[in-house]
Write a protein that holds these residues in place. Sequence first.
Motif, short mmCIF file in Angstrom:
data_model
loop_
_atom_site.label_atom_id
_atom_site.label_comp_id
_atom_site.label_asym_id
_atom_site.label_seq_id
_atom_site.Cartn_x
_atom_site.Cartn_y
_atom_site.Cartn_z
N PRO A 271 0.82 -1.22 0.00
CA PRO A 271 0.00 0.00 0.00
C PRO A 271 0.85 1.27 0.00
O PRO A 271 0.50 2.26 -0.64
CB PRO A 271 -0.82 -0.13 1.29
N GLU A 272 1.98 1.23 0.72
CA GLU A 272 2.85 2.40 0.76
C GLU A 272 3.47 2.68 -0.61
O GLU A 272 3.60 3.83 -1.03
CB GLU A 272 3.96 2.20 1.80
N GLU A 273 3.86 1.61 -1.32
CA GLU A 273 4.45 1.79 -2.65
C GLU A 273 3.39 2.28 -3.65
O GLU A 273 3.69 3.12 -4.51
CB GLU A 273 5.04 0.46 -3.12
N THR A 278 1.28 6.79 -6.82
CA THR A 278 0.13 7.65 -7.09
C THR A 278 0.47 9.11 -6.85
O THR A 278 0.18 9.98 -7.68
CB THR A 278 -1.06 7.24 -6.20
N SER A 279 1.13 9.38 -5.74
CA SER A 279 1.50 10.76 -5.40
C SER A 279 2.50 11.31 -6.41
O SER A 279 2.41 12.47 -6.82
CB SER A 279 2.09 10.82 -3.99
N SER A 280 3.46 10.50 -6.80
CA SER A 280 4.48 10.95 -7.75
C SER A 280 3.86 11.29 -9.10
O SER A 280 4.23 12.30 -9.72
CB SER A 280 5.54 9.86 -7.94
N SER A 314 2.59 -4.78 -11.95
CA SER A 314 1.86 -4.15 -10.84
C SER A 314 2.04 -2.63 -10.89
O SER A 314 1.10 -1.87 -10.62
CB SER A 314 2.36 -4.71 -9.51
N VAL A 315 3.25 -2.18 -11.24
CA VAL A 315 3.48 -0.75 -11.44
C VAL A 315 2.62 -0.23 -12.58
O VAL A 315 2.02 0.85 -12.49
CB VAL A 315 4.98 -0.49 -11.74
N GLN A 390 -6.79 9.66 0.67
CA GLN A 390 -5.42 9.85 1.14
C GLN A 390 -5.35 10.69 2.42
O GLN A 390 -4.45 10.50 3.25
CB GLN A 390 -4.58 10.53 0.05
N GLN A 391 -6.29 11.61 2.61
CA GLN A 391 -6.14 12.60 3.68
C GLN A 391 -7.34 12.69 4.63
O GLN A 391 -7.49 13.69 5.33
CB GLN A 391 -5.89 13.99 3.06
N PHE A 392 -8.21 11.66 4.63
CA PHE A 392 -9.41 11.76 5.47
C PHE A 392 -9.09 11.86 6.95
O PHE A 392 -9.89 12.34 7.76
CB PHE A 392 -10.36 10.59 5.19
N GLN A 393 -7.89 11.44 7.37
CA GLN A 393 -7.52 11.53 8.79
C GLN A 393 -7.26 12.98 9.22
O GLN A 393 -7.26 13.29 10.41
CB GLN A 393 -6.25 10.71 9.08
#
Length: 481
Positions: A271-273, A278-280, A314-315, A390-393
Amino acid sequence: MKLLLIDRDSTDLSGIRWFLHTYFPGDVTIEIGTTINEALQSIQQFEPEVILLNIDLFSNNRLIALYRVLQKHSGTILAMTTEPLFKNALKAIDLQVAHLFVKPIDLEVLKQKLTAISLRTTKAEAVYQEATDESFYYQLFLDSKTSSLETNIHFTMIEPEHSEMFNKLYNWLQQTPIYSSMRIYPLSEKIVCLFQTNDLEKDVRTLMKEWRLTNNSSLNIGVYDGEPTTMKNMYTLTKRALHQSFYEGYGHIFYASKQLETQTFDPLLTPEEQQLLTSSLEDGNIEAVKSFLYRLSNEGIYYKQDDLRIHLTSVLAQIRRFMLKYKLHEKAAIEQNYRQLFHLIIEHPIFYTILNGIISFTQRLIELANEARIEKRADYVELAIEIIDQQFQDSGLSLPFVAHKLGISPNYLSTIFSKKQGLPFKRYLQQVRIQNATKMLVETDFAISEIAYLNGFDDSNYFIKIFKQHIGITPHRYRKT
């Protein structure tokens, strides 16, 4: 050539059969299997040299018998799929297919692949019949207790950079000045050369240099430099040494005594990768994408080929999601490039070429996505949902914040969001937060106030109120029940 076509769609198979009978250069006998029983019977009785099958068929346990038979098939397997999905890439790798087509099949490419297979088969049969020492091939592939080479004869294997140069290489080797000091035995994709020389490395390097000068392409040469052993062992170890070309490219001499130690790793993205990629992509940070990919090629570290290919598919799946968000798949040229990149990952023999292909394609997508943002052709609702995920927290996440980040007005985002999702932005955000909170209530021992804070609620009482509105009971009752 005997060809077996396997698919449920008999109409597609009939069209392929008609095309090959009409345009394929050479005799070809074709059978069709539209059921599991037909396919199994044809493989056993027809004994096809080539099988073209729809890999989408293998989606349930009833097909396990056919799958096992295909894994043991000695001929060539070609496959087709409706969509280039990650799971289909895994199946293709597992079956060791020679080529994976994406429907609708490019029939010209199919014809080229079958022609190459036909030429290899014919060539191998002719060479075997004309060989001055047929026992060589028996020694090469069958176990023998005796060593087959004298002291001053060296076992080497040569492969061209481009497969279409194989015939030319074989003819060229016969005409080189040092041919008198070697015997050559062609295989399907490589050529075994038995050198009679006192300075093998000098002769081998001369051979590579002359080929480069006259043909503007490179060779890889594998050299057996171990203790005397059987021909089969020499072949196995030298062939394994040539596998290093996947990491090193062409223009090298690979010695059987210097085998690479490959490492295994989990090919699936964490999930981190996934988040990093996605962010990149969203940030247009191609350097971050390069760093992520080039970590796979750190000097001195070699991962198994299959793991690398699976990892890169996968990428590609993350890249596909990026394409869909900005509707880049609607561009015919981009969609074609994407499919070509899929085949590059599955089939290309050189790892660095695959990496550079992914980077080049990604750079183009980032440029097109920027243009889409400027032209407001992006799916802003999907982009907003991704920001929420990504940012709901973050308790500061709001409709104005997301609209500003997307470069559109809050009113416009509110209107299109409600229209597409069927509920207001605020309600959707609360729903995401509450859904994650329910998981934490079950899976952790965190206090309710801490769970509220971790899901974007600064006030635990307000969290309890919203939770009850969505779930129907309080967080405490939910955890207890």
